[in-house]
Design a protein around this motif. Structure first.
Motif: not given
Lengths: 569, 163
Positions: A417-421
């Motif tokens: 969802g957030l696409g957190t690296m």
């Protein structure tokens, strides 16, 4: 007997049978850390940055059916944790976060390490509390766990001022919680369920679209039963991978922006679509107007009423707990004995096989340069498809999702969802602690991995033998790919210059580091890594810098408007 | 379309910001929002005036219901209901304007609740349209300041919003 607030917190965690707390100490939580020190029921894992504490607790939760717990101090402890909280919130992960706060009397005085924790985190938690009386600690923590894991799960934060951790009260952990304002629905509406079954039985081209909700509610077995009973094709979202076994012939692959051709086509051209614990998000169905262009009946099962008819109008909404609703549907199907029309279904499968024969995941092998897809395929082979796999965010994440065939739920962990690296290594920590002895692979890239590389130190301290496979293409690959496709090859700031020698870096942290440059060495390196059961092995795969992720649906386009290879550009 | 949404919510610190934060985060309109405790001091009641398509209003009610502290949500404008707001308006009242302002206030059933030799404060209740027509009916150069409570709404007859 009177206990301090800090003692009460730790006793509450023990009552909830919390195995691990992931955290980082600081001034406002000193009394809590003192109590952790004095007992041995709840174990603490010291990370190197608060963001990683949240990700590790999140992964602990994703890979089990339990609530992850994190503990951070006030001010910067909290602000560092926000990314981790938002990551969990976007993927509906049940967590409880305990945060220290400055003493009650100092709140609002711009005190040292003060921030408005409840205010800052409000938009990215399911709920949060500020505890102002030591007597409220136990009931609040009880509520926090209850809210986190019921209904649509999510992170719940409990902010506790330092003086409250020092004050004393009787400890009495509530047995149960009742809240007049919070009563999540479980059973689905029976009339709607009947309608759904009717539609499914009349379908000529049925399609099953399953998302992360199936994984979160442990409904995979029931989903599989439904898919087999109906004889329909099934696709999983990025969050749902493993919900239905990827090696099964009824599985048509992941759908969406980088989904399989056959999955996207079947989504568009089915006549009855049943969405199970999925939310029709922008990366999944592309342009909603284009999706609605083709008439089809849609059944949508979700525990969150606000997920229904948010982006796509549905015909049969069913709000309820997935396992309960699926049970009801299966019972009705069993009782009726009817099945979808065999001939139409055979016709539908013929069409799907035709789509499947495009073999949309094929890529050009090379003997010269390592193809990133090849690394993931080999990883799947060597681990026999049975490893826990975490990823970071970018091209490598998509290749992992496409080429590692997950047959079981809770094996694939990524920030959908957030696409957190930067989640890759901390996710690995959480998973490995929850599943000691199981193989855990981190598929990452040289960009993402540097966003939480300091956690290699945590891995050393707790002997966490991750197998880190970095697909190093010397680019922020997904950014580079978009720049190639839509920004005229102007690679603005997407080139990673001055990279460290990752193998040496891993060694500096006390781990094993390997650098692999030739396709012929990929398999050997992976085998070597997994043979070293007790070592963390960091493999720096030097991969093709120009490789792109296909298929691809460009932003704003319809789901079937797919670029299958460089020839389509 | 304009909607009148009533919300029963736990009377706790921060509850209002959860609601207002929801509206700003998701880009929903708020025309007005009023809130005060009910006869049961543990509950507050809000009246929110919002505009949006049916889909957006449906999302608003669903998202409000999702807030842990929200007990009940009703879209009052789905059926017969009453809306009232209160305005306090301070006007310059000198010379022949004093008589005229008094007359207009009487026509609108307003009351003059503060008088000086040069000003009135007029209290007026009614639905939004009535308040606005009163403001339109008096010479705008005479208006010194206005304050409005925003709309409070209640269902007619047997439509009751309570626990």
């Amino acid at each position: 007997m009177l206990l301090t607030g800090a003692e009460i917190v730790v006793r509450c965690l023990a009552e909830e049978k919390v195995e691990y707390v992931f955290g980082y100490p600081g001034g406002a939580v000193l009394y809590l850390y003192d109590e952790l020190f004095k007992q041995d029921k709840v174990r603490h894992v010291l990370v190197r940055h608060e963001q990683a504490a949240l990700h590790a607790a999140d992964a602990y939760s994703r890979s089990t059916e339990r609530v992850g717990v994190a503990l951070v101090t006030s001010g910067p402890g909290v602000t560092n944790a926000v990314t981790g909280i938002a990551t969990a919130y976007m993927d509906s992960i049940p967590m409880v976060i305990i945060t220290g706060q400055v003493p009650t009397a100092a709140i609002g005085q711009d005190a040292f390490q003060e921030c408005d924790t409840v205010g800052i985190t409000r938009p990215c938690v399911k709920h949060n509390f500020l505890v102002k009386d030591v007597k409220d600690i136990a009931p609040t923590i009880k509520k926090a766990f209850f809210i986190a894991k019921t209904g649509r799960p999510g992170p719940v934060l409990v902010d506790i001022p330092k003086d409250i951790t020092m004050a004393k009260a009787e400890f009495d952990y509530p047995k149960s919680v009742t809240m007049r304002s919070y009563n999540p629905i479980t059973k689905g509406h029976q009339g709607q369920i009947k309608k759904a079954v009717q539609l499914l039985l009349e379908a000529k081209r049925p399609m099953i679209y399953a998302g992360g909700g199936v994984v979160l509610s442990d409904a995979s077995d029931k989903l599989a039963k439904l898919v087999r009973t109906l004889g329909a094709p099934c696709t999983n979202t990025l969050m749902g991978l493993g919900a239905y076994p990827a090696t099964d012939k009824q599985f048509v692959g992941m759908l969406g922006m980088h989904g399989n051709y056959e999955a996207n086509m079947a989504m568009q051209y089915c006549d009855v679509l049943i969405a199970v614990g999925a939310r029709f998000d922008d990366r999944v169905i592309g342009n909603p107007a284009d999706f609605a262009r083709v008439a089809r009946k849609i059944i949508h099962i979700d525990i969150d009423p606000s997920s229904i008819s948010k982006r796509v109008k549905v015909d049969v909404p069913i709000v309820g707990n997935l396992p309960d609703v699926l049970d009801d549907i299966l019972r009705l199907l069993e009782a009726s004995g009817d099945r979808p029309d065999k001939e139409s279904l055979a016709e539908w499968w013929k069409q799907i096989e035709e789509w499947r024969s495009r073999d949309c995941l094929k890529y050009k092998h090379s003997d010269e340069v390592i193809k990133p897809q090849f690394v993931v395929e080999k990883l799947w082979e060597i681990t026999k498809g049975d490893a826990f796999v975490t990823s970071d965010v970018g091209q490598h994440q998509m290749w992992a999702a496409q080429y590692y065939k997950f047959d079981k739920p809770r094996r694939w962990l990524n920030s959908g969802g957030l696409g957190t690296m930067g989640v890759g290594i901390p996710y690995g920590i959480g998973v490995q602690l929850a599943h000691p002895g199981s193989p855990v692979a981190v598929i990452t890239g040289e960009g993402s991995v540097q966003m939480n590389i300091q956690e290699l130190s945590t891995c050393k301290q707790y002997r966490i033998p991750l197998k880190i496979c970095s697909l190093n293409n010397r680019y922020l690959g997904m950014v580079r790919q978009w720049q190639e496709f839509i920004h005229g090859n102007r690679y603005s700031e997407s080139y990673m210059d001055s990279l460290p020698d990752f193998a040496k870096l891993a060694e500096a942290y006390g781990h094993v580091g390997l650098r692999v440059e030739k396709p012929g060495d990929v398999e050997g390196a992976l085998r070597e890594a997994f043979k070293r059961k007790n070592d963390l092995v960091f493999i720096d795969f030097q991969v093709d810098p120009t490789e792109n992720v296909y298929p691809m649906v460009m932003g704003g386009k319809g789901l079937t408007d797919m670029i299958l290879s460089a020839e389509d550009l | 379309m304009r909607h009148v949404i009533s919300v029963l919510i736990e009377n706790e610190a921060g509850a209002l910001s959860r609601v207002s934060g929801l509206f700003s985060a998701r880009g929903y309109n708020i025309e007005s929002l009023t809130v005060a405790p009910t006869e049961d001091g543990s509950l507050s009641r809000m009246t929110i005036i919002s505009t949006g398509s049916d889909d957006i209003i449906e999302q608003i009610t669903k998202q409000l219901n999702k807030l842990i502290e929200v007990v009940k949500v009703v879209d009052l404008s789905e059926a017969a209901h009453i809306e009232r707001e209160l305005m306090l308006i301070k006007v310059r009242a000198t010379g022949k304007d004093r008589e005229e302002l008094k007359r207009v206030a009487d026509i609108f059933r307003g009351r003059i609740i503060d008088v000086t030799d040069s000003t009135y404060v007029i209290e007026l209740t009614g639905n939004t349209a009535k308040i606005e027509s009163f403001v339109g009916a008096i010479d705008s150069s005479l208006i010194l300041e206005t304050v409005r409570t925003g709309v409070a709404g209640i269902g007619r007859g047997d439509r009751i919003l309570r626990l």
